[in-house]
Write an enzyme that holds these catalytic residues in place. Structure first.
Site, PDB file in Angstrom:
ATOM      1  N   GLY A  74       0.806  -1.218   0.000  1.00 53.88           N
ATOM      2  CA  GLY A  74       0.000   0.000   0.000  1.00 53.88           C
ATOM      3  C   GLY A  74       0.836   1.264   0.000  1.00 53.88           C
ATOM      4  CE  LYS A 116       5.251   0.489  -5.076  1.00 51.30           C
ATOM      5  NZ  LYS A 116       6.258   1.329  -4.402  1.00 51.30           N
ATOM      6  CB  THR A 152       5.315   4.893  -6.000  1.00 46.96           C
ATOM      7  OG1 THR A 152       4.796   4.137  -4.907  1.00 46.96           O
ATOM      8  CG2 THR A 152       6.783   4.552  -6.146  1.00 46.96           C
ATOM      9  NE  ARG A 167      14.727   3.899  -0.588  1.00 47.50           N
ATOM     10  CZ  ARG A 167      15.098   2.838   0.102  1.00 47.50           C
ATOM     11  NH1 ARG A 167      15.590   1.794  -0.552  1.00 47.50           N
ATOM     12  NH2 ARG A 167      14.972   2.799   1.415  1.00 47.50           N
ATOM     13  CD  GLU A 222      13.564  -4.030  -4.229  1.00 53.15           C
ATOM     14  OE1 GLU A 222      13.688  -4.631  -5.305  1.00 53.15           O
ATOM     15  OE2 GLU A 222      13.890  -4.530  -3.129  1.00 53.15           O
TER      16      GLU A 222
END
Length: 350
Positions: free
Chosen positions: A143, A198, A255, A262, A288
């Site tokens: 989430g 995502k 995000t 990041r 990631e």
């Protein structure tokens, strides 16, 4: 029985920004928290100064958070263990801690990514390395939740997913408080896939901003990004509705639009002309989305799922394609129906 177990404390494995923020949530909820870290210097910092300056420089940590580099001491006989380690380290960490896990432990993971070599989700990796009597109780936390805001107790909503009802409810009770609202979902597969994919779109969103594009471009990227995330997710066994929830569109929005991200920051540097290695070195933390782009590109080919944004980003990250050239490719694609993954009868075609 539950109260007796909780009094034994909770362990968080991984002391990056997210693991540290979750340790703070648990401490706020009254738990004695053991934080496992690799670096002895960081352990000393957490225990003496109650800070984690590298990952959350402005945060003051509770004294009930105690760090250790001894993984056996960290997890032995603990009723609840929460994993917050990078995806590339998950298998190795699970192998290290598996012999010391209590047979009734509730294991929760909060890592958003795939294992690059096997293309497996984190829960699949974990279940291959831990005893079978534990694996069936695994839960995933996902989430929209930037660690920088969570540690400042800003309102945050997340979702915990598990195929085991009891695990899901226990994890919800463990983490939920006035600032950290936890919903539940039975779709563990969907929560993991949405949370991982995502990050690819967030790289693209940062790149779009770095190129100087506006809100129209970002809206298109998020919307079409969600379409291809859903296509691959459904093909891999996820439930469609999960992608319209917190683990899906919720995490995608935060995000792709926040400078805390990041992945957005790495994409922004790429859009401004930096090379990938230089951007990652400047970040100094795991991004990631880079590894996930590689994994998702391979998964899309394996499953024969169309993922044009992922394909273009793969070309930029790993094949030397210029970001602006990638945009031209996306805008120049052939005509198509927006809801291309819906059949005329309304059924979903992944």
């Amino acid at each position: 029985m539950e109260g007796d177990l909780l009094r034994k404390g909770v362990t968080v494995v991984g002391a990056g920004s997210w693991g540290t923020a979750l340790a703070s949530v648990l401490a706020e909820n009254g738990h004695q928290v053991t934080l496992w870290v690799r670096d002895p210097k960081l352990a000393d910092e957490v225990n003496s100064k109650h800070t984690n300056a590298k990952y959350l420089p402005e945060a003051k940590l509770a004294e009930s958070i105690v760090a250790t580099t001894d993984i056996q001491a960290a997890v032995s006989d603990k009723p609840i263990v929460l994993l917050a380690v990078p995806s590339h380290a998950m298998r190795q960490i699970c192998r290290q801690l598996a012999p010391f896990l209590h047979k009734d432990v509730l294991l929760i993971h909060a890592t958003k990514g795939f294992e690059l070599e096997s293309l497996k989700r984190m829960s699949e990796v974990i279940m291959e390395e831990i005893p079978p009597e534990i694996s069936g109780k695994l839960a995933v936390l996902s989430g929209p939740s930037h660690a920088e805001e969570v540690v400042r107790r800003q309102p945050t909503t997340v979702v915990v997913a598990s195929e085991a009802e009891e695990s899901m409810l226990r994890a919800q009770d463990l983490l939920m408080n006035a600032n950290f609202r936890v919903y539940t979902n039975h779709d563990l597969i969907g929560a993991e896939i949405a949370g991982a994919l995502k990050n690819i779109i967030a790289l693209g969103a940062g790149m779009s901003d770095g190129l100087g594009f506006g809100d129209n471009a970002k809206a298109a990227l998020l919307t079409r990004g969600l379409a291809e995330i859903s296509r691959l997710g459904i093909k891999l066994g996820a439930l469609p509705l999960t992608f319209s929830g917190l683990a899906g569109v919720g995490d995608l929005i935060v995000t792709c639009t926040s400078r805390h991200s990041r992945n957005w920051r790495a994409g922004f540097m790429l859009g401004q002309g930096k090379k990938l290695d230089d951007a990652l070195e400047q970040m100094g933390m795991v991004v990631e989305g880079v590894r996930t782009t590689h994994a998702a590109h391979a998964l899309a080919q394996r499953e024969q799922v169309e993922m044009p944004i992922t394909s273009v980003l793969y070309g930029i990250l790993f094949e030397g394609k210029e970001p602006r050239q990638g945009v031209e490719e996306l805008m120049g694609r052939g005509k198509t129906f927006e809801m291309g993954y819906l059949n005329p009868d309304g059924s979903i075609e992944a």
